[in-house]
Design a protein around this motif. Structure first.
Motif, PDB file in Angstrom:
ATOM      1  N   ASN A  23       0.839  -1.198   0.000  1.00  0.00           N
ATOM      2  CA  ASN A  23       0.000   0.000   0.000  1.00  0.00           C
ATOM      3  C   ASN A  23       0.876   1.251   0.000  1.00  0.00           C
ATOM      4  O   ASN A  23       2.048   1.210   0.390  1.00  0.00           O
ATOM      5  N   GLY A  51      -8.330   0.183  -3.283  1.00  0.00           N
ATOM      6  CA  GLY A  51      -9.185   0.768  -2.252  1.00  0.00           C
ATOM      7  C   GLY A  51      -8.649   2.099  -1.794  1.00  0.00           C
ATOM      8  O   GLY A  51      -7.447   2.353  -1.849  1.00  0.00           O
ATOM      9  N   TYR A  96      -8.505   4.155   1.527  1.00  0.00           N
ATOM     10  CA  TYR A  96      -8.693   4.024   2.974  1.00  0.00           C
ATOM     11  C   TYR A  96      -8.632   5.399   3.622  1.00  0.00           C
ATOM     12  O   TYR A  96      -7.566   6.015   3.703  1.00  0.00           O
ATOM     13  N   TYR A 116     -10.580   3.032   6.973  1.00  0.00           N
ATOM     14  CA  TYR A 116     -11.972   2.913   6.557  1.00  0.00           C
ATOM     15  C   TYR A 116     -11.993   2.897   5.021  1.00  0.00           C
ATOM     16  O   TYR A 116     -11.779   3.923   4.381  1.00  0.00           O
ATOM     17  N   GLU A 117     -12.256   1.706   4.435  1.00  0.00           N
ATOM     18  CA  GLU A 117     -12.064   1.544   2.996  1.00  0.00           C
ATOM     19  C   GLU A 117     -13.315   1.821   2.181  1.00  0.00           C
ATOM     20  O   GLU A 117     -14.359   1.198   2.394  1.00  0.00           O
ATOM     21  N   GLN A 167     -14.293   0.866  -1.269  1.00  0.00           N
ATOM     22  CA  GLN A 167     -13.759  -0.156  -2.169  1.00  0.00           C
ATOM     23  C   GLN A 167     -13.584   0.382  -3.590  1.00  0.00           C
ATOM     24  O   GLN A 167     -14.451   1.084  -4.120  1.00  0.00           O
ATOM     25  N   TYR A 216     -16.341  -1.129   2.589  1.00  0.00           N
ATOM     26  CA  TYR A 216     -16.037  -2.558   2.514  1.00  0.00           C
ATOM     27  C   TYR A 216     -16.519  -3.323   3.754  1.00  0.00           C
ATOM     28  O   TYR A 216     -16.165  -2.991   4.891  1.00  0.00           O
ATOM     29  N   THR A 220     -12.787  -1.054   8.546  1.00  0.00           N
ATOM     30  CA  THR A 220     -13.221  -2.068   7.575  1.00  0.00           C
ATOM     31  C   THR A 220     -12.164  -3.158   7.475  1.00  0.00           C
ATOM     32  O   THR A 220     -10.973  -2.876   7.362  1.00  0.00           O
ATOM     33  N   GLN A 266      -4.762   1.046  -1.669  1.00  0.00           N
ATOM     34  CA  GLN A 266      -4.492  -0.384  -1.467  1.00  0.00           C
ATOM     35  C   GLN A 266      -3.813  -1.029  -2.676  1.00  0.00           C
ATOM     36  O   GLN A 266      -4.243  -0.855  -3.814  1.00  0.00           O
TER      37      GLN A 266
END
Ligand code: MG
Length: 268
Positions: free
Chosen positions: A106, A139, A141, A146-147, A149, A168, A227, A247
């Motif tokens: 990431n 993703g 975040y 807190y993703e 998606q 997610y 998430t 991500q």
């Protein structure tokens, strides 16, 4: 143990904390309640209606950063980003966009953010490869926890709370507004981070609103906690500002034109 949310008359109980939700136009509690009726990643959960977002007249960048935005990528370099463990971000920068370099990990912003408005443009690999979660997966975040998606959900099915623009594992998007792979898509996100008291107890959950290609897909939903895959862990106290993370899910998803506006607390 999952935090239990019960809603009545604008009061929310999360865990043992009684929280007054500030007055807002939407009812995040209803969404939270609806979300809990389904097991995480439940493949019986109805898939959102598929719609066609407004035609992109061109594939030019959708929104130039406003003057008060922090620009996180405008086509040249990843200087605003670093690897998840520090060090340089190793993703591939091309002309006007960058691309996930599989298995490099990431990347996260050097700057930390709390409440914010975030604009992100992304494109799934074309031609598409794989199906389900193994198709154009990445993703965004918020606070690294807190993703929202990123997935190629164009004519490709997965579980409802894992498709493009899902929070997610918590909330499917209200509709599937995905564009075909290879086409640029936009996320416009309004995020209010969770609030904790000085002892780390949750005072107020995080709230997220998302427009996908200009279409409202998350309407001020109250997040249940961070998430995760196959689990819904409870909130844990964290700083008021944390880096944004993108991500690496081993797929060459592209990103461009990323900017964020920090949102100050409104004056009472
Ligand atoms: Mg993902």
């Amino acid at each position: 143990m999952r935090p239990v949310t019960f809603i009545a008359m604008g009061l929310v109980v999360i865990g043992t904390a009684l929280i007054a939700i500030p007055g807002r136009g939407s009812d995040p509690s209803a969404a939270a309640k609806a979300g809990r009726e389904w097991e995480i990643h439940d493949r019986n959960r109805p898939l959102p209606l598929t719609i066609t977002p407004g035609e992109a007249s061109t594939q030019e960048r959708a929104g130039r950063p406003p003057s008060d935005a922090v620009v996180l990528f405008e086509g040249k370099d990843l200087s605003a980003w670093q690897g998840a463990q520090g060090g340089p971000a190793k993703w591939k920068v091309e002309n006007d966009y960058f691309e996930v370099a599989a298995k490099t990990g990431n990347i996260k912003t050097r700057q930390a953010f709390g409440d914010c408005q975030l604009h992100v443009e992304w494109a799934a690999p074309s031609p598409p490869h794989g199906e389900d979660q193994d198709r154009g997966n990445s993703g965004v975040y918020l606070m690294g926890l807190y993703e929202v998606q990123v997935l190629d959900s164009y004519e490709s099915k997965t579980y409802a709370d894992g498709q493009a623009a899902a929070i997610y594992g918590q909330y499917p998007p209200r509709v599937n507004a995905c564009r075909p792979p290879g086409q640029w898509q936009t996320y416009d996100i309004v995020f209010h981070g969770p609030r904790f008291d000085k002892d780390g107890k949750l005072l107020q959950p995080a709230f997220v609103t998302v427009l996908h290609n200009g279409v409202l897909v998350q309407d001020h939903v109250a997040l249940m906690g961070p998430t995760e895959h196959k689990q819904r862990p409870p909130y844990r106290a964290h700083p008021a500002k944390l880096p944004l993370t993108l991500q690496d899910h081993n797929h060459p998803v592209r990103f461009r034109n990323i900017w964020v506006r920090e949102l100050a607390e409104p004056e009472p």
